[in-house]
Enzyme design. Structure first.
Site, mmCIF file in Angstrom:
data_model
loop_
_atom_site.group_PDB
_atom_site.id
_atom_site.type_symbol
_atom_site.label_atom_id
_atom_site.label_comp_id
_atom_site.label_asym_id
_atom_site.label_seq_id
_atom_site.Cartn_x
_atom_site.Cartn_y
_atom_site.Cartn_z
ATOM 1 C CG ASP A 28 48.436 78.983 69.716
ATOM 2 O OD1 ASP A 28 49.353 79.626 70.250
ATOM 3 O OD2 ASP A 28 48.132 79.074 68.520
ATOM 4 C CG ASP A 35 50.977 83.800 70.729
ATOM 5 O OD1 ASP A 35 50.790 83.808 69.505
ATOM 6 O OD2 ASP A 35 50.801 84.794 71.461
ATOM 7 C CD GLU A 91 54.197 84.217 66.754
ATOM 8 O OE1 GLU A 91 53.608 84.736 65.808
ATOM 9 O OE2 GLU A 91 53.905 84.486 67.938
ATOM 10 C CG HIS A 100 46.544 82.336 62.789
ATOM 11 N ND1 HIS A 100 47.687 81.598 63.007
ATOM 12 C CD2 HIS A 100 46.454 83.201 63.821
ATOM 13 C CE1 HIS A 100 48.252 82.006 64.122
ATOM 14 N NE2 HIS A 100 47.530 82.979 64.648
ATOM 15 C CG ASP A 101 49.241 85.702 62.872
ATOM 16 O OD1 ASP A 101 48.079 85.985 63.201
ATOM 17 O OD2 ASP A 101 50.087 85.250 63.664
HETATM 18 C C1 NOJ Z 1 50.817 85.707 67.351
HETATM 19 C C2 NOJ Z 1 49.547 85.053 66.904
HETATM 20 O O1 NOJ Z 1 49.822 84.162 65.850
HETATM 21 C C3 NOJ Z 1 48.612 86.163 66.504
HETATM 22 O O2 NOJ Z 1 47.466 85.682 65.853
HETATM 23 C C4 NOJ Z 1 48.275 86.947 67.740
HETATM 24 O O3 NOJ Z 1 47.497 88.065 67.379
HETATM 25 C C5 NOJ Z 1 49.531 87.443 68.454
HETATM 26 N N1 NOJ Z 1 50.571 86.457 68.539
HETATM 27 C C6 NOJ Z 1 49.202 87.876 69.858
HETATM 28 O O4 NOJ Z 1 48.947 86.752 70.659
#
Ligand code: NOJ
Length: 553
Positions: free
Chosen positions: A100, A201, A250, A320-321
């Protein structure tokens, strides 16, 4: 146009959330040796690469997405030597590793920020975004994605700094060439180590609009895919250039129409993107059932936008989000759970693009019945809960919303066995374990030929063995059907058709006239074997894939 063959198009990815994957040192938190101990499991599943969410040194305010040292491993996960060993052994069994890359922000404990905040004259001051307040307080009305103002006042130098996420995650100033120079050299350091790429990210947030811009319509528009971002992304692309790596950005705020610019074969910034369109269809707090027509439209928009070599998709239903896909898009009810988890596998694994399976998805892990806000770790969820309470929402009601939307739903420990700590650890883990570990766990599913896990293996094998399911074109059938998702994949003579009932009800359909039934053979089905008819009835969550017989000879 023929699509160029590459390893990252053919492989299936697996996302590991390390703190909840496997604990070997008995501290209740997963670790690198835990990942290493499961390489054979992953190989057996058919995985070609893993994406590990942040394992760098961090105060863990946002579970590792607040990095205080990019070149150190957080001690709860292990050491750099253990990382090197993991990389070596993964490569030995043919599994690549992507890391990541969190470069929109750092932790407020990173040495750059500690320096930066120490004085307005400090050499590192411009590594972050500082501004004077106004009569109303913060420099402008921008709000953080995690709730509240995006500005934090710093007593020390009497200015505010910008944070798109938590206040402990100050945004880096990409307009400062020194920031880019330092980030790029860190990226090269990791690549020289031999890792196989990055999940990048929050990359659509690195460019900010002028501070005078008001956030009236879209609260995040001033820092989401803002024009001018291409200049930074082109520089980043040059760092990745000439390396045989996988990069996936992302990309919140990037539309399907813009995607080819981001992921085009020659000039794109990344190999693929995590888009937000199909997932945002679930975010609605009140929603009870999936809007199948809109879901298909969102998927198809991206499939078509990047077709014919214009780019490549990243395919996912979980990470994971977001809550567990079987709980949002399928059903947790005992009668539907297994069929719907398998139906969701066929929904995304065979589209055009590289699939990413999120740990536990392959055994049908579900949302966690969180009892109280005390069980929640995620910073944004806690903020959201207390915002609701302050707004007068009853705690019981607020918890109902949290249970449905919290990202911790997918962060509970991986369920390896039915044992007390789910075979994840020898002691009480850092995060509650889902009580359904008795019914949902790897050990039992490995032994059951009809399990979700074994279905995933079969689908992955099918994809690996048939080029049409990787490089073939995508075609949507019955776009207006409110329950069925029907899509075709074809490459030359090789043709497949996938039919999935994404609802709890029986569904009927007249198959397209050009799909002549006698020419198709069932490859895989999540219920009992069926013969397809021109007019046919599908059971709740029934999913089938057929191959054209002519191509079989
Ligand atoms: C996206 C990540 O997937 C998430 O888990 C994180 O809280 C935010 N970006 C901030 O880095």
């Amino acid at each position: 146009m023929t699509i160029k063959r590459t390893w990252w198009k053919e492989a299936v990815g697996y996302q590991i959330y390390p703190s909840s994957f496997m604990d070997t040192d008995g501290d209740g938190i997963g670790d690198l040796n835990g990942i290493r101990s499961k390489l054979d499991y992953l190989k057996e599943l058919g995985i070609g690469f893993i994406w590990i969410t942040p394992i760098y040194e961090s105060p863990n305010v946002d579970n590792g997405y607040d990095i205080s040292d990019y070149q150190k491993i957080l001690s709860t996960y292990g050491t750099m030597e253990e990382f090197d060993l993991l990389l070596k052994e993964a490569h030995k069994v043919g599994i690549k590793i992507i890391m990541d890359l969190v470069i929109n922000h750092t932790s407020n404990q990173h040495s750059w920020f500690l320096e930066s905040r120490s004085s307005v004259k400090d050499d590192y001051r411009d590594y972050y975004i500082w501004a004077d307040g106004t009569i109303d307080g913060p420099p402008n009305d921008w709000v953080s994605i995690f709730g509240g103002s995006a500005w934090e006042y710093d007593e020390m130098t009497k200015q505010y700094y910008l944070h798109v996420f938590a206040k402990e995650q100050p945004d880096l100033n990409w307009e400062n060439p020194r920031v880019k120079r330092d980030l790029f050299s860190m990226i090269n350091w990791w690549l020289d180590k031999g890792i196989d790429g990055f999940r990048v990210d929050a990359i659509s947030h690195i460019k900010k609009a002028p501070l005078e811009t008001s956030s009236e319509n879209d609260p995040f528009a001033s820092f989401k895919n803002v024009p001018g971002i291409e200049v930074h992304l082109e520089e980043l692309r040059d760092v990745f250039k000439n390396r045989d790596i996988l990069t996936v950005g992302e990309a919140n705020g990037v539309s399907a129409e813009q995607a080819h610019q981001w992921v085009g074969e020659t000039e794109g910034y990344f190999n693929m993107l995590f888009e937000f369109d199909h997932i945002s269809l679930w975010n609605k707090e009140e929603q009870e059932t999936l809007d199948v027509v809109h879901f298909k439209q969102a998927i198809t928009r991206w499939q078509e936008a990047l077709a014919d070599g214009k780019g490549w998709n990243a395919l996912y239903m979980e990470n994971h989000d977001i809550p567990r896909s079987v709980s949002s898009f399928g059903s947790e009810e005992t009668v539907f759970w297994k069929a719907s988890a398998k139906a969701l596998a066929l929904t995304f694994l065979l589209l055009q693009g590289t699939p990413f399976i999120y740990q536990g998805q392959e055994i049908g892990m579900t949302n966690m019945p969180f009892a109280s806000i005390e069980d929640i770790d995620a910073v944004d969820t806690k903020n959201f809960y207390y915002e609701m309470i302050h707004a007068g929402v009853e705690p019981v009601k607020a918890m109902e919303v949290i249970r449905r939307t919290a990202r911790d739903n997918s962060r509970t420990p991986m369920q390896w066995t039915a044992e007390e700590y789910a075979g994840f650890s020898k002691r009480k883990p850092w995060m509650v374990i889902n009580p359904n570990k008795q019914e949902v766990n790897v050990l039992d599913e490995l032994a059951d030929p009809d399990s979700i896990l074994n279905f995933y293996k079969k689908v992955i094998r099918l994809r690996t063995e048939n080029q049409a399911l990787i490089y073939g074109t995508y075609k949507l059938y019955l776009p207006e059907h409110p329950q069925l998702f029907v899509y075709g994949r074809s490459l030359g003579e090789e043709r497949f058709i996938v039919i999935i009932n994404l609802s709890k009800d029986f569904a009927s359909a007249d198959l397209p006239k050009n799909v002549r039934i006698e020419e198709w053979q069932l490859e895989l089905c999540n219920l009992n074997e069926h013969t397809i008819h021109q007019h046919t009835i599908f059971a709740p969550y029934e999913a089938r894939i057929y191959k054209h017989k002519i191509a079989k000879q």
